[in-house]
Design a protein around this motif. Structure first.
Motif: not given
Lengths: 710, 380
Positions: A85-92
């Motif tokens: 799996e791959m984890l994706v998240c937003e960075t700001s």
């Protein structure tokens, strides 16, 4: 960043045998749905694109996965690879206002790579083929020659029958589905499974069976008959009608039968025509005779290929003569059949509709013009058949390329194309493994990891491990990866969530069978830790004993002793009384066991034994010094018994212990009220002990003296 | 044993149980229940092996079992028992115990009664409770007894909302299984190799008797009582050993039989033919133990195909001979005379066989390879 190619959740692969059509972008498993499985914790409802793909040497366009809910205009993204799996998240990043802390990203997306693993029906494929896979690995190496080949062919057929069973069930579900989108999705799965089986079957004929010239064509005919099976329905339909000859599809049926080389059945149909129409009866008889006399290789006879070729040549000339003489001139149907039987390319191409696809065309063409085709010449005919059939109108599709690669005997190309086209690793992993058992892949090594077989098996098994339930299947696949399987298993097995003890036991068994001591230790430690947190000291101790974890056993023993000091009684006696040799695991555990034994002896009024045990606990330094005071206090009632229990010698020892303890005490700086009170109690205790010891010593000396005197 | 049907069901099966047939009826087993584990969504399902009229006349599906109905179950199904013909009790890894009702009219299952948080851990120093898996359940209408990882024993009645009796800290380790000995006595096995007998007539939290294997503390995973001789008990352990106990005498097993290579998950005496015993294991095998002395083929002990093997009793106690007259074939200790014939019932090893049940000539078992096996000709 790890480079990963091949199945990424989305791939294009059309239904078997369809010509043309919109295929690009159609996803294998879920129709139009994006494959990203996102777990949302709330967040903006915009979306953003994510590109998954290789960085260099692209074998195909990288697929794009749409992740709903990601704001592409404002936020950047970060990601991390997992095993499946791959984890994706937003960075700001906010460069200007560093002081203002932006709350962390509200959403983390989990993107699953191997979506097919989550299909209920395909689970049956994975489970059933697992058994076949394990069986295949156990095929003895000694088996050679014919018996080995027969075994491998049998295994290959088993794999195919599992695919077919799965396909049939998927078909049923597709028919039963009420929602059209759902039905479409299942139907597309059916066509993928059908394509898999088609490819596998061809590989079986060419690479495993290794059929020589002659039998090769018979196998290919079976292959085509198995996969172009609408004819059977048509046959039943026509024969079931009142007057088969008048059925609108009569000639279509006869033509298909001839195209598939089912000449006996075609002849029977023709005889029906002959019976009812006297004008064409003669022609039908002649064509029927031609059909009957067509030389075919019958397995089991000693007929040589040369003989067959000679006879066939003869027969071919006879057909030719009839056509030249215009025997069938008055019946266009019969004439076209005769042309087909002569292998006339133009006549065959006229039946494009009935042939369905270029490989059917290829096989029919070979049947009527090169029945003794050699394996080595196949690719030449295959290429020209493909070109003729497509006629420059459309370009070959993934399935065509895969089959062509197989006809060219380019195994690696077959596997590569399949990896790109199919959405899961099941097919390539199992096929490659089987071909490897046929000793066809030895020379090929990858520039990364191990060889190709192992690489594909590892990918497949990792996908299984990403699944919450199928992980158990993955274990066996890792077992049969000699180079990296063990390390992979070690990494994966530690990440299995241990929800119940029973599940933990299953995981432990897997580790213990493979002597993975490090993992066994860590699992037992996790369980022991959990038990401590749940206040289950008995369980915690059992787990640390199983893990042979001395440090943790000490920790748990201390907890037992602390509880004893607080409550004045032991809990979990059923365990502590039955420690046996496990007691030796740690000093503290030994002390716990022995201390409990002291209590038992005391309870059974075996005071002398109890007393010497108590003393030995201190003199042998097993008892922690912090516990000495408790032990000495335990000695008090023994000292106060009517009869003398501690001898003079033992009393001296006890006194020494008490003095050791009191003299070693640090002097306190600023005593507060609580400490003063504590000290007070302590002082009283010591005073009482000293008094009791002195009195006991006096009694012991008198007793021993008098005994010696008497 | 030719006719064994396998069906892949897309869920790992943790428990399989036949629905009891009404006492005195001539009916044979035709419905069984299964529970799944380790799925994102677990289910309790009912299956039928009955005939479906003309549907099966072509032979294609004959003998195959069909799904009747199923219902979601929160958490892994740790144990499953039929309470009566229409009611099923399921033990959950979430610590709850649920009584499901089967409505044969419209073939549905519904929740009849639920005891949430029947099993729980208390954390030290805080009042909060964490749920603990319920590992075993046994029913004897109207009573239901459950045991769990928290070492707690609960006694429920189907019509009571609260537990009738609870023994906290009944065990310092995990309780793995429970069975009725004689009402109101129950027998539990735990993860340090002990059998404990509890008498609900006695107050207090102490067992009336403890039996254990010597020293090794090998966890016991399953227990079954001889249907006719209530003092004879069989247990299966982590090392795959089968132990036969006589609870009337001694604190040690009468015999220890080397059996499976890994955890024995279940052991069952045949309910009406108790000289036959069935065991299944983590190693993927399912065994039929035949201790009947009147087996006709006793002289030729090896079946063709070499699938079966002979094991002699390894008796560790000779005291059992005292009551020769009432001795069952499982307690006899003369190695020369009494042999047990063992047949492996599954054609090839798969993943763990988690559960089995026998009723009349029928046997059902479920595996981690997501297959349910059924045979209707056990003694043919």
């Amino acid at each position: 960043m790890a480079e990963r190619r091949g199945p990424c959740g989305i791939g294009g692969f059309g239904p078997a045998g369809s010509t043309g059509g919109a295929r690009a972008g159609s996803s294998l498993a879920t129709g139009a749905e994006p494959e990203a499985r996102a777990r949302s914790f709330g967040g903006p409802a915009n979306s953003r694109w994510l590109r998954l793909g290789a960085m260099e040497e692209l074998d195909g366009e990288p697929t794009v996965t749409l992740i709903p809910g990601v704001n592409s205009s404002k936020k950047q993204m970060c990601f991390d690879w997992g095993p499946g799996e791959m984890l994706v998240c937003e960075t700001s990043f906010n460069k200007k206002e560093k002081s203002e802390t932006v709350p962390g990203c509200p959403v983390i997306y989990i993107i699953r790579k191997d979506v097919d693993v989550y299909s209920q029906i395909l689970r049956k494929l994975f489970n059933e083929s697992h058994g076949i896979f394990v069986g295949l690995q156990r095929i003895e190496e000694e088996l050679t020659g014919k018996s080995r080949k027969a075994q491998l062919v049998r295994v290959s057929k088993n794999y195919r029958s599992v695919i077919r069973a799965c396909m049939e069930e998927m078909h049923q579900v597709a028919i039963a589905a009420k929602d059209p989108a759902c039905s479409r999705q299942f139907s597309s799965q059916v066509s993928i499974l059908s394509a898999m089986e088609l490819i596998w079957n061809l590989c079986e004929i060419l690479f495993i069976e290794v059929a020589p010239a002659g039998p090769l064509l018979l196998h290919l005919l079976d292959w085509v008959r198995l996969h172009v099976c609408e004819v059977d329905n048509l046959l039943a339909d026509v024969l079931g009608s009142e007057n088969p000859r008048k059925h609108e599809s009569f000639w279509k049926l006869v033509t298909i039968l001839v195209l598939q080389g089912r000449l006996d059945e075609a002849r029977q149909m023709l005889s029906k025509e002959a019976d009812s129409s006297p004008t064409s009866a003669g022609m039908c008889r002649i064509l029927g005779d031609l059909m009957r006399t067509m030389p075919v290789l019958s397995p089991g006879t000693t007929q040589t290929l040369t003989e067959l070729e000679l006879k066939w040549q003869h027969w071919h000339e006879e057909c030719e003569r009839h056509l030249q003489d215009g025997t069938f001139a008055s019946s266009p149907h019969l004439e076209s059949l005769c042309k087909i039987m002569l292998g006339d390319e133009a006549a065959l191409l006229e039946q494009k509709e009935l042939l369905n696809n270029w490989y059917h065309f290829l096989v029919t063409r070979l049947l009527y013009s090169h029945p003794t085709v050699k394996p080595i010449d196949l690719h030449f005919y295959a290429q020209s058949s493909l070109d003729l059939f497509l006629g420059g109108e459309s370009s070959p599709e993934p399935l065509d390329n895969i089959l062509m690669a197989a006809f060219e005997f380019d195994i690696h190309q077959v596997i590569k194309e399949c990896s790109i086209a199919l959405s899961n690793w099941w097919f390539v992993a199992h096929l490659t493994d089987l071909l490897d058992h046929c000793k066809l892949l030895q020379s090929h090594n990858l520039y990364f990891g191990s060889n190709m077989r192992e690489f594909l098996l590892l990918e497949y098994a990792s996908g299984l491990f990403a699944h919450h339930s199928l992980w158990q299947l993955g274990v066996d696949y890792f077992d049969y990866c000699p180079e990296l399987g063990r390390v992979s298993l070690e990494l994966h097995i530690e990440r299995i969530p241990l929800s119940t003890e029973q599940k933990a036991l299953k995981v432990l068994r897997i580790c213990e069978q493979r002597q993975m001591t490090e993992q066994v230790r860590s699992i037992c430690k996790i369980l022991a830790m959990k038990a401590v947190r749940n206040n289950r000291l008995g369980s915690a101790l059992s787990w640390s004993i199983r893990a042979k974890d001395a440090a943790f056993a000490t920790l748990v023993s201390d907890r037992f002793l602390r509880d004893y000091c607080e409550r004045g009684c032991f809990s979990d006696l059923d365990l502590i009384d039955n420690l046996g040799p496990a007691m030796m695991l740690s000093d503290r555990l030994t002390f716990l066991g022995k201390y409990r034994e002291f209590h038992r002896l005391y309870g059974e009024k075996r005071f002398v034994d109890a007393a010497s045990l108590l003393l030995s606990l201190m003199t042998s330094q097993i008892a922690p010094r912090s516990f000495w005071m408790t032990l000495l206090t335990d000695a008090l009632p023994l000292l106060e018994q009517k009869q003398v229990i501690f001898s003079a010698e033992q009393t001296y020892e006890l006194m020494r212990c008490l003095e050791d303890l009191t003299s070693g005490r640090p002097v306190h700086g600023e005593p507060d009220a609580q400490r003063l009170q504590d000290d007070d109690i302590e002082t009283t205790k010591v005073e009482m002990l000293r008094l009791a010891l002195a009195r006991n010593l006096a009694r012991a000396i008198i007793k021993e003296g008098s005994l010696e005197g008497s | 044993m030719e006719e064994i049907y396998a069906k892949f069901v897309s869920q790992k099966i943790s428990k399989t149980r036949w629905r009891p047939v009404p006492a005195g009826s001539l009916q044979t087993a035709e419905t069984f229940a299964t529970g799944s584990w380790d799925n994102e969504e677990n289910r309790v399902s009912l299956w039928s092996i009955g005939d479906f009229g003309n549907l099966d006349s072509d032979g294609g599906f004959e003998g195959d079992h069909q799904l009747l109905c199923d219902i979601k179950h929160h958490g892994d199904v740790m144990d499953l028992q039929f309470f009566d013909q229409e009611r099923i009790v399921a033990a959950s890894s979430t610590g709850s115990v649920t009584l499901f009702l089967h409505h044969p009219n419209n073939q549905t299952l519904s929740v009849g009664q639920q005891w949430t948080a029947a099993h729980y851990h208390t954390s030290p120093g805080s009042l909060s409770c964490r749920s603990a898996p319920c590992t075993g359940v046994v029913c004897s209408n109207p009573e239901i007894v459950t045991v769990g990882e928290d070492g707690r024993i609960n006694l429920f009645r189907a019509d009571h909302k609260e537990a009738v009796r609870t023994i906290d800290n009944a065990d310092s380790s995990t309780l793995h299984a429970v069975t009725f000995l004689r009402t109101p006595e129950i027998l539990t096995v735990n993860s340090i190799g002990q059998l404990k007998i509890w008498d609900f007539r006695q107050q207090g939290n102490e067992p009336s008797q403890i039996l254990s294997l010597t020293g090794d503390r090998v966890p016991l995973h399953c227990v079954d009582r001889h249907p006719n001789q209530q003092h004879v008990v069989a247990t299966g352990g982590q090392d795959g050993m089968l132990s036969i106990w006589d609870v009337r005498q001694g604190t040690m097993p009468v015999s220890l039989l080397k059996a499976h290579e890994a955890e024995m998950w279940e052991v069952h005496f045949h309910p009406s033919n108790p000289d036959h015993l069935f065991t299944c294991s983590e190693d993927g095998s399912l065994w039929h133990w035949d201790a009947s002395t009147d087996a006709p083929e006793k002289s030729s002990l090896f079946h063709e195909g070499g699938r079966s093997s002979i094991f002699l009793f390894h008796s560790i106690s000779n005291q059992a001979n005292v009551h020769q007259s009432v001795i069952s074939s499982w307690l006899s200790t003369d190695p020369a005379k009494d042999r047990i014939e063992i047949t492996s019932l599954l054609p090839n090893r798969t993943l763990s066989v988690n559960s089995l049940d026998v009723l009349g000539p029928c046997l059902v078992c479920g595996t981690d390879a997501e297959a349910i096996y059924v045979t209707r000709q056990l003694f043919s």
